[in-house]
Write an enzyme that holds these catalytic residues in place. Structure first.
Site, mmCIF file in Angstrom:
data_model
loop_
_atom_site.group_PDB
_atom_site.id
_atom_site.type_symbol
_atom_site.label_atom_id
_atom_site.label_comp_id
_atom_site.label_asym_id
_atom_site.label_seq_id
_atom_site.Cartn_x
_atom_site.Cartn_y
_atom_site.Cartn_z
ATOM 1 N N LYS A 126 0.810 -1.219 0.000
ATOM 2 C CA LYS A 126 0.000 0.000 0.000
ATOM 3 C C LYS A 126 0.849 1.278 0.000
ATOM 4 O O LYS A 126 0.463 2.288 -0.556
ATOM 5 C CB LYS A 126 -0.938 0.019 1.213
ATOM 6 C CG LYS A 126 -2.115 -0.944 1.098
ATOM 7 C CD LYS A 126 -3.027 -0.804 2.314
ATOM 8 C CE LYS A 126 -4.307 -1.602 2.136
ATOM 9 N NZ LYS A 126 -5.266 -1.409 3.234
ATOM 10 N N ASN A 139 -4.861 2.007 -1.575
ATOM 11 C CA ASN A 139 -5.447 0.651 -1.610
ATOM 12 C C ASN A 139 -6.131 0.378 -2.941
ATOM 13 O O ASN A 139 -6.501 -0.757 -3.226
ATOM 14 C CB ASN A 139 -6.421 0.417 -0.443
ATOM 15 C CG ASN A 139 -7.774 1.067 -0.692
ATOM 16 O OD1 ASN A 139 -7.855 2.091 -1.360
ATOM 17 N ND2 ASN A 139 -8.820 0.479 -0.157
ATOM 18 N N ASP A 161 -10.150 3.131 1.870
ATOM 19 C CA ASP A 161 -10.325 2.661 3.251
ATOM 20 C C ASP A 161 -10.952 3.757 4.115
ATOM 21 O O ASP A 161 -11.820 3.475 4.963
ATOM 22 C CB ASP A 161 -8.978 2.253 3.869
ATOM 23 C CG ASP A 161 -8.509 0.877 3.384
ATOM 24 O OD1 ASP A 161 -9.357 0.075 2.955
ATOM 25 O OD2 ASP A 161 -7.284 0.624 3.429
ATOM 26 N N ALA A 182 -1.433 2.354 14.816
ATOM 27 C CA ALA A 182 -0.731 3.468 14.165
ATOM 28 C C ALA A 182 -0.155 3.058 12.815
ATOM 29 O O ALA A 182 0.781 3.685 12.321
ATOM 30 C CB ALA A 182 0.369 4.000 15.090
ATOM 31 N N GLY A 225 -1.129 1.741 8.611
ATOM 32 C CA GLY A 225 -1.851 2.350 7.493
ATOM 33 C C GLY A 225 -3.344 2.451 7.757
ATOM 34 O O GLY A 225 -3.979 3.458 7.395
ATOM 35 N N GLY A 254 -15.370 -5.310 11.140
ATOM 36 C CA GLY A 254 -14.908 -4.537 9.982
ATOM 37 C C GLY A 254 -15.466 -4.961 8.638
ATOM 38 O O GLY A 254 -15.024 -4.439 7.603
HETATM 39 P P1 NAP Z 1 -0.043 -2.512 10.259
HETATM 40 O O1 NAP Z 1 0.451 -1.386 9.422
HETATM 41 O O2 NAP Z 1 0.742 -3.763 10.340
HETATM 42 O O3 NAP Z 1 -0.266 -1.927 11.744
HETATM 43 C C1 NAP Z 1 -0.617 -2.785 12.773
HETATM 44 C C2 NAP Z 1 -0.867 -1.982 14.056
HETATM 45 O O4 NAP Z 1 -1.383 -2.874 15.023
HETATM 46 C C3 NAP Z 1 0.385 -1.340 14.653
HETATM 47 O O5 NAP Z 1 0.025 -0.071 15.161
HETATM 48 C C4 NAP Z 1 0.749 -2.302 15.780
HETATM 49 O O6 NAP Z 1 1.380 -1.677 16.884
HETATM 50 C C5 NAP Z 1 -0.614 -2.766 16.222
HETATM 51 N N1 NAP Z 1 -0.597 -4.077 16.864
HETATM 52 C C6 NAP Z 1 -0.252 -5.258 16.296
HETATM 53 N N2 NAP Z 1 -0.382 -6.267 17.180
HETATM 54 C C7 NAP Z 1 -0.810 -5.702 18.339
HETATM 55 C C8 NAP Z 1 -1.124 -6.219 19.629
HETATM 56 N N3 NAP Z 1 -1.024 -7.514 19.904
HETATM 57 N N4 NAP Z 1 -1.551 -5.348 20.578
HETATM 58 C C9 NAP Z 1 -1.667 -4.032 20.309
HETATM 59 N N5 NAP Z 1 -1.386 -3.488 19.100
HETATM 60 C C10 NAP Z 1 -0.953 -4.315 18.134
HETATM 61 O O7 NAP Z 1 -1.504 -2.975 9.779
HETATM 62 P P2 NAP Z 1 -2.642 -2.092 9.072
HETATM 63 O O8 NAP Z 1 -2.532 -2.178 7.609
HETATM 64 O O9 NAP Z 1 -2.688 -0.750 9.688
HETATM 65 O O10 NAP Z 1 -3.957 -2.950 9.451
HETATM 66 C C11 NAP Z 1 -4.423 -3.013 10.777
HETATM 67 C C12 NAP Z 1 -5.682 -3.844 10.852
HETATM 68 O O11 NAP Z 1 -6.740 -3.218 10.133
HETATM 69 C C13 NAP Z 1 -5.536 -5.256 10.258
HETATM 70 O O12 NAP Z 1 -6.194 -6.167 11.123
HETATM 71 C C14 NAP Z 1 -6.272 -5.158 8.941
HETATM 72 O O13 NAP Z 1 -6.825 -6.397 8.539
HETATM 73 C C15 NAP Z 1 -7.367 -4.182 9.317
HETATM 74 N N6 NAP Z 1 -7.944 -3.487 8.142
HETATM 75 C C16 NAP Z 1 -9.271 -3.684 7.894
HETATM 76 C C17 NAP Z 1 -9.849 -3.059 6.822
HETATM 77 C C18 NAP Z 1 -11.312 -3.289 6.553
HETATM 78 O O14 NAP Z 1 -11.763 -2.994 5.441
HETATM 79 N N7 NAP Z 1 -12.080 -3.752 7.514
HETATM 80 C C19 NAP Z 1 -9.102 -2.227 5.971
HETATM 81 C C20 NAP Z 1 -7.743 -2.029 6.274
HETATM 82 C C21 NAP Z 1 -7.175 -2.679 7.361
HETATM 83 P P3 NAP Z 1 2.938 -1.277 16.868
HETATM 84 O O15 NAP Z 1 3.028 0.031 16.148
HETATM 85 O O16 NAP Z 1 3.286 -1.194 18.309
HETATM 86 O O17 NAP Z 1 3.647 -2.408 16.146
#
Ligand code: NAP
Length: 276
Positions: A47, A68, A83, A109, A111, A225
């Protein structure tokens, strides 16, 4: 979802999943310039990496720093981020009432959190970002800092966040993804939220996460979601084809694929808003 949308719109077209290694992203993106290709969606880790490979970007994609959706027109590639408006529309469907200056808390924090913050700030909400690694939340707060603006993004550790006054908590962290026992938030913080607050978990697998379970046990509303996933797809489909396909078509296709509880809207519902 997109195959169901093509069928619903009476268009011939298909949508395929493609696994692309980071080293192959440049050539995969270049391939989208072929005649007949409408565009593509991108997922992690592409992304952000795709941004410099595109000819133009929407304001949302630029602010969020992630794409995205890629739209192909006559050899040119435009990057967008559906998104953020997808979350906005899912929150409308979940009954969230957008009151100017309302306190909202975003967990995470990455994407997805950046997309959430963009959607919420565009909706004139006051946002507090809480993340396991506070420094990453502070980067988001700095990126959206506008001096003298009425609505601010603040980064705080969980214990200092405004739980009592928050009306919405969005989980944009990946905690709980594929693990029903994981949660990004101690239940004690949920207990501090007021009765009308909504907990929106961007995670949709499992359909009921531990965060949602604990929120409901605390008397709060909770939503997964799936609605956001369906809306971001609806908006991408419209950008590629110009066709306004109801979100119910996307939701029903998702649920047919993985029969689980979740939001289902009546056929023929009006799409809520544009791509932002
Ligand atoms: P990402 O860039 O990998 O970021 C993950 C975030 O989650 C980071 O801030 C990380 O914290 C935190 N994290 C991971 N494991 C954790 C834990 N055990 N406890 C607390 N915090 C934790 O991922 P992303 O792209 O932003 O996506 C995040 C989520 O959103 C995913 O589950 C994804 O499937 C979902 N999503 C859903 C949609 C939808 O359409 N519903 C769209 C986009 C994304 P740190 O900074 O400390 O590592």
């Amino acid at each position: 979802m997109h195959r169901a949308a093509f069928a619903h719109a009476g268009l011939s077209g298909t949508y395929d999943a493609l696994r692309v290694a980071p080293a192959d992203l440049r050539s995969a993106v270049a391939d989208l310039r072929r005649p007949g290709v409408l565009g593509a969606n991108l997922s992690l880790p592409h992304k952000e990496a795709a941004l410099p490979l595109l000819d133009s970007l929407s304001g949302a994609a630029r602010a969020i720093g992630a794409v995205n959706t890629i739209v192909h027109r006559d050899g040119a590639l435009h990057g967008d981020n559906t998104d953020a408006p997808g979350l906005r529309d899912a929150l409308y469907d979940a009954g969230y009432i957008w009151e100017q200056g309302a306190e909202v808390i975003v967990l995470g924090a990455g994407g997805a959190a950046r997309a959430a913050v963009h959607a919420l700030i565009c909706g004139e909400q006051n946002v507090t970002v809480v993340n396991r690694t506070l420094e990453r939340a502070q980067v988001i707060a700095a990126d959206w800092h506008v001096p003298d603006a009425d609505f601010q993004v603040t980064a705080l550790p969980a214990h200092a966040a405004p739980w009592e006054s928050a009306v919405l908590v969005v989980n944009a962290s990946s905690a709980g993804l594929n693990d029903p026992d994981q949660t990004p938030l101690d239940a004690a913080f949920l207990a501090r939220l007021s009765a009308g607050a909504l907990v929106y978990d961007m995670v949709y697998k499992p359909a009921e996460t531990r965060l949602m379970r604990e929120a409901r046990a605390a008397g709060l509303s909770a939503e997964n979601g799936l609605g956001m996933l369906a809306h971001q797809a609806r908006l991408a489909f419209r950008a590629w084809t110009g066709a306004d396909v109801p979100v119910s078509v996307f939701l029903n296709a998702l649920q047919a694929d993985a029969p689980q509880p979740g939001p289902v809207l009546p056929q023929g519902d009006a799409p809520a808003g544009d791509q932002g």
